[in-house]
Design an enzyme around this catalytic site. Structure first.
Site, short mmCIF file in Angstrom:
data_model
loop_
_atom_site.label_atom_id
_atom_site.label_comp_id
_atom_site.label_asym_id
_atom_site.label_seq_id
_atom_site.Cartn_x
_atom_site.Cartn_y
_atom_site.Cartn_z
N CYS A 1 -9.73 -7.35 25.34
CA CYS A 1 -10.42 -8.58 25.01
C CYS A 1 -10.89 -9.30 26.28
O CYS A 1 -10.38 -9.05 27.36
CB CYS A 1 -9.49 -9.51 24.26
SG CYS A 1 -8.66 -8.72 22.88
N ARG B 1 -16.02 -4.38 28.85
CA ARG B 1 -14.63 -4.10 28.50
C ARG B 1 -14.49 -3.61 27.07
O ARG B 1 -13.42 -3.12 26.70
CB ARG B 1 -13.80 -5.39 28.65
CG ARG B 1 -13.75 -5.93 30.05
CD ARG B 1 -13.28 -7.36 30.05
NE ARG B 1 -11.90 -7.48 29.65
CZ ARG B 1 -10.90 -7.59 30.51
NH1 ARG B 1 -11.13 -7.59 31.79
NH2 ARG B 1 -9.67 -7.69 30.10
N TRP C 1 -11.04 -7.14 21.13
CA TRP C 1 -10.87 -5.69 20.89
C TRP C 1 -9.66 -5.59 19.98
O TRP C 1 -8.54 -5.90 20.37
CB TRP C 1 -10.64 -4.99 22.22
CG TRP C 1 -10.06 -3.61 22.12
CD1 TRP C 1 -8.75 -3.27 22.13
CD2 TRP C 1 -10.79 -2.39 22.01
NE1 TRP C 1 -8.61 -1.91 22.03
CE2 TRP C 1 -9.84 -1.35 21.95
CE3 TRP C 1 -12.15 -2.07 21.94
CZ2 TRP C 1 -10.20 -0.01 21.85
CZ3 TRP C 1 -12.51 -0.74 21.84
CH2 TRP C 1 -11.56 0.27 21.80
N ASN D 1 -5.42 -12.83 25.01
CA ASN D 1 -5.48 -11.40 25.35
C ASN D 1 -4.06 -10.90 25.44
O ASN D 1 -3.21 -11.59 26.01
CB ASN D 1 -6.12 -11.16 26.72
CG ASN D 1 -7.61 -11.29 26.67
OD1 ASN D 1 -8.18 -11.57 25.62
ND2 ASN D 1 -8.25 -11.08 27.80
N GLY D 2 -3.82 -9.67 24.98
CA GLY D 2 -2.50 -9.09 25.10
C GLY D 2 -1.90 -8.81 23.74
O GLY D 2 -2.62 -8.82 22.72
N GLU E 1 -5.58 20.46 30.19
CA GLU E 1 -6.16 19.14 30.42
C GLU E 1 -6.65 19.01 31.87
O GLU E 1 -7.73 18.50 32.13
CB GLU E 1 -5.13 18.04 30.07
CG GLU E 1 -5.58 16.62 30.34
CD GLU E 1 -6.84 16.20 29.59
OE1 GLU E 1 -7.33 16.94 28.73
OE2 GLU E 1 -7.35 15.10 29.90
N LYS F 1 -10.56 18.33 33.07
CA LYS F 1 -10.92 17.21 33.94
C LYS F 1 -11.75 17.71 35.12
O LYS F 1 -12.75 17.11 35.51
CB LYS F 1 -9.66 16.52 34.50
CG LYS F 1 -8.93 15.63 33.55
CD LYS F 1 -9.58 14.28 33.43
CE LYS F 1 -9.42 13.65 32.08
NZ LYS F 1 -10.03 14.33 30.93
N GLU G 1 -15.27 18.71 33.87
CA GLU G 1 -16.19 17.67 33.38
C GLU G 1 -16.63 16.68 34.44
O GLU G 1 -17.79 16.24 34.41
CB GLU G 1 -15.65 16.96 32.13
CG GLU G 1 -14.43 16.10 32.31
CD GLU G 1 -14.02 15.36 31.02
OE1 GLU G 1 -12.85 15.04 30.90
OE2 GLU G 1 -14.88 15.10 30.16
N HIS H 1 -3.29 40.16 32.75
CA HIS H 1 -3.90 41.01 31.73
C HIS H 1 -5.42 41.03 31.85
O HIS H 1 -6.11 41.29 30.87
CB HIS H 1 -3.45 40.56 30.34
CG HIS H 1 -1.97 40.74 30.12
ND1 HIS H 1 -1.39 41.98 29.93
CD2 HIS H 1 -0.95 39.86 30.16
CE1 HIS H 1 -0.08 41.84 29.82
NE2 HIS H 1 0.22 40.55 29.97
N LYS I 1 -19.43 9.72 25.75
CA LYS I 1 -18.05 9.25 25.54
C LYS I 1 -17.56 9.61 24.15
O LYS I 1 -16.42 10.01 23.96
CB LYS I 1 -17.98 7.73 25.77
CG LYS I 1 -16.58 7.15 25.62
CD LYS I 1 -15.66 7.63 26.73
CE LYS I 1 -14.23 7.14 26.56
NZ LYS I 1 -13.28 7.98 27.31
C1 AGP Z 1 -12.14 14.18 27.76
O1 AGP Z 1 -12.14 13.68 29.03
C2 AGP Z 1 -13.42 14.11 27.05
N1 AGP Z 1 -14.11 12.93 27.22
C3 AGP Z 1 -13.42 14.71 25.65
O2 AGP Z 1 -12.85 15.98 25.70
C4 AGP Z 1 -12.74 13.90 24.52
O3 AGP Z 1 -11.36 13.93 24.67
C5 AGP Z 1 -13.19 14.50 23.17
O4 AGP Z 1 -14.57 14.41 23.06
C6 AGP Z 1 -12.50 13.84 22.00
O5 AGP Z 1 -12.89 12.50 21.88
P1 AGP Z 1 -12.13 11.53 20.90
O6 AGP Z 1 -10.73 11.41 21.43
O7 AGP Z 1 -12.88 10.24 20.96
O8 AGP Z 1 -12.13 12.16 19.54
#
Ligand code: AGP
Length: 616
Positions: A2, A27, A76, A102-103, A489, A493, A496, A512, A611
């Site tokens: 928020c 934000r 938020w 906020n919080g 993971e 990272k 991407e 293998h 995103k």
């Molecule tokens: C991860 O860094 C990515 N941005 C991507 O893999 C993300 O986790 C995936 O698109 C899932 O998104 P969501 O959690 O909003 O469903």
């Protein structure tokens, strides 16, 4: 999270509040509202669901709400849907006290019960309304001034807050209090400002005061006083902000991703505290908020965890924890695959869909498919009121707040915590672990924020390593068991945001076929945290090392024998191995971040990525 803005001076407050809130839009928020006082009149309150522009239109750019003293908020949602009723400001019924917040007030239910017993009623589902009415209660019961009423409230409230308050009896004054949520005071000429973040006031002043935890504020046009909990005025230094507006939005960090990496200790704590309650000396898990009863948990015979990208990796890590603690078979599936397969789901299965945005098209489709088959669904979601949150039978919210960087960090960490909490909940409901184990696991979980903080503090070492390897063209991230999920993971990272070709491999699988790709200088990152598998992973690393690979190891402190086998070792603080992912992922986030920065890439908005992926 928020946003908060407050203004008191000689100018019209509403346009200043709206403009300040617009500077906090980055934000994330889902509703907004302002309250403005004209002299000693009651405040005029206007709220709007959705974009700030709706509130701007509703108030004719603020012109329809005259007055020189006011507070504003972008919300938020955390407690309750993002509706106009739940939007701030919230007021006591007689508008004696009105505030924005906020919080998270963790013990809001207990406080609400107390207020209900004392004749208060509630219009919204928010924890904020509880805080506002508690201030009103103390103000009237003890017939004290605003600072004393706020101080009494602060003693009762558990959680985090930046509260900005106006009292009917004190026109021309704004009060505030903070604990663990940001609040700044901006000093002007015959005007003063409050805000949750610097960008909101930068157009007006660069002179700021940062109140500390458990401090309160009284502000008029010409006076700014900061009080401690005893009600004594304390001297506060005035700081000159030297950042530009863009840097200010990122809280002084160069990128949102780094800001969000640093927010992890706090949001992990918030997510734990949303479920873990302490009564006398005993911790309990209260999963009633997500709707799952102990009986329902006992009846689950198999769990499916579904997600995309990082959310899927949370599932991969968590399956080991859930299987080990709750002894329930767990299958983890990519949402885009799950939705098109006949997987033989059965009535007493539970499908868990993990999603930060709650809008990812494949994850939503997977959820709908499970529902069509009559299977119970639980969403682990960050965005309140999102499609997955609305459509799932049960919802467990992560309290990561808005995540701006495309690469997830803090939402991932909160999703892991949510899965740990569920694993303990399922295990305890089914009698697979006793109460002593539950206590031990919760006590250890509560140490994770501090341990994450410690790893982040040591970031300079990772930065150094990243500058050495920033021009790597290939990397392999390997691990066994739970460490394999962490490797996935870390590898994503790196792909991407650093655009480095990287593969995650189950360490035992390399020989293998893939080991033929190892040549002199190839970067191999080994995650080795699981006690029964550490030695095996090290053997697999050494196999690549003897073919020329450069070995980077991530392991628990104490495993010092790795020094002789790897070229570079990063130690993470010891914890229960079930929680290893929460710590081991941090160096991997930092490594990808610094590699991306070194390569001069757009860290927060990597090419070709969005995103939230709302198309199939
Ligand atoms: C991860 O860094 C990515 N941005 C991507 O893999 C993300 O986790 C995936 O698109 C899932 O998104 P969501 O959690 O909003 O469903």
């Amino acid at each position: 999270m928020c946003g908060i803005v407050g203004y008191i001076g000689k100018k019209q407050a509403a346009p200043i509040l709206l403009e300040g809130l617009s500077k906090l839009e980055y934000r994330g928020y889902d509703s907004a509202g302002i309250a403005v006082r004209d002299g000693d009149q009651d405040p005029a309150v206007v709220k709007a669901q959705g974009r700030l522009s709706v509130l701007v239109d509703k108030t004719d750019g603020g012109r329809a709400v005259p007055g020189t003293c006011g507070i504003g908020h972008t919300r938020w949602a955390t407690h309750g849907e993002p509706t106009e009723t739940n939007a701030h400001p919230h007021a006591s019924d007689d508008i004696n006290v009105i505030a924005v917040h906020n919080g998270i007030i963790e013990n809001f239910q207990e406080l609400k019960d107390k207020l209900l017993r004392n004749g208060y009623t509630f219009q919204s589902e928010t924890d904020t309304e509880v805080a506002v009415k508690l201030i009103d209660y103390y103000y009237k019961k003890y017939q004290v001034g605003p600072i004393d009423a706020i101080a009494k409230t602060m003693v009762r409230v558990r959680g985090s807050y930046a509260l900005v308050v106006m009292f009917k009896d004190y026109p021309g004054e704004i009060y505030a209090a903070r604990k663990d949520s940001p609040l700044i005071l901006g000093l002007g000429e015959s005007e003063n400002f409050l805000a949750s973040d610097v960008p909101a006031i930068l157009d007006h002043t660069r002179k700021v005061i940062y109140p500390d935890n458990y401090e309160m504020v009284r502000m008029t046009t010409d006076i700014v006083e900061v009080y401690n909990l005893n009600g004594d005025v304390t001297e506060k230094p005035v700081t000159e902000v030297t950042w530009d507006a863009e840097a200010a939005e990122k809280g002084g960090y160069e990128h949102f991703m780094m800001k969000e990496i640093h927010e992890q200790p706090k949001v992990i704590k918030d997510t734990i505290n949303s479920v873990v309650k302490k009564q006398e000396d005993l911790y309990t898990l209260d999963l009633s908020g997500c709707g799952l009863s102990d009986d329902e948990m006992r009846q689950i015979s198999r769990v499916w965890i579904i997600g995309c990208g990082s959310a899927y990796h949370v599932g991969v890590c968590s399956q080991y924890v859930m299987e080990d603690l709750a002894e329930i078979p767990v299958r983890v599936e990519l949402a885009s695959e799950f939705r098109y397969r006949k997987l033989g789901l059965q009535k007493d299965d539970l499908v868990i869909v993990i999603s930060q945005s709650g809008e990812t098209a494949d994850s939503l489709a997977a959820l709908r498919k499970a529902k069509e088959l009559g299977i119970s669904t639980l969403g682990i979601v960050n965005v309140v009121g999102s499609s997955i949150a609305r459509e799932a039978d049960y919802v467990l919210y992560t309290l990561a707040g808005p995540e701006i960087a495309v690469a997830t960090t803090k939402a991932f960490s909160c999703q892991l915590i949510a899965c740990h909490l569920l694993s303990i909940g399922f295990a305890s409901a089914a009698g697979k672990i006793d109460n002593a184990t539950v206590q031990k696991m919760i006590v250890e979980m509560l140490t994770l924020p501090e341990k994450v903080e410690k790893i982040i503090e040591d970031k300079a070492r990772i930065q150094w390593f990243a500058s050495k390897f920033a021009h790597a063209s290939d990397a392999f991230v390997i691990g066994r068991g739970l460490d394999y999920g962490i490797a996935m993971e870390g590898s994503l990272k790196m792909k991407e945001i650093s655009y480095i070709h990287s593969e995650a491999y189950a360490a035992g699988e390399l020989k293998h076929g893939t080991i033929s790709l190892i040549e002199s200088g190839t970067l191999v990152i080994g995650v080795a945290t699981q006690p029964d598998l550490v030695k095996k992973t090290i053997s697999n690393m050494v196999e690549t090392g003897s073919r020329g690979a450069y070995l980077f190891a991530i392991t628990f402190s104490g495993n010092y024998y790795l020094e002789d086998r790897a070229d570079f070792v990063t130690y993470i603080p010891k914890t229960d191995p079930h929680y290893a992912a929460s710590l081991a992922v941090i160096p991997l986030q930092l490594l990808s971040y610094y590699m991306s920065v070194n390569r001069g890439l757009d860290v927060d908005k990597p090419r070709n990525l969005a995103k939230s992926v709302t198309v199939e």
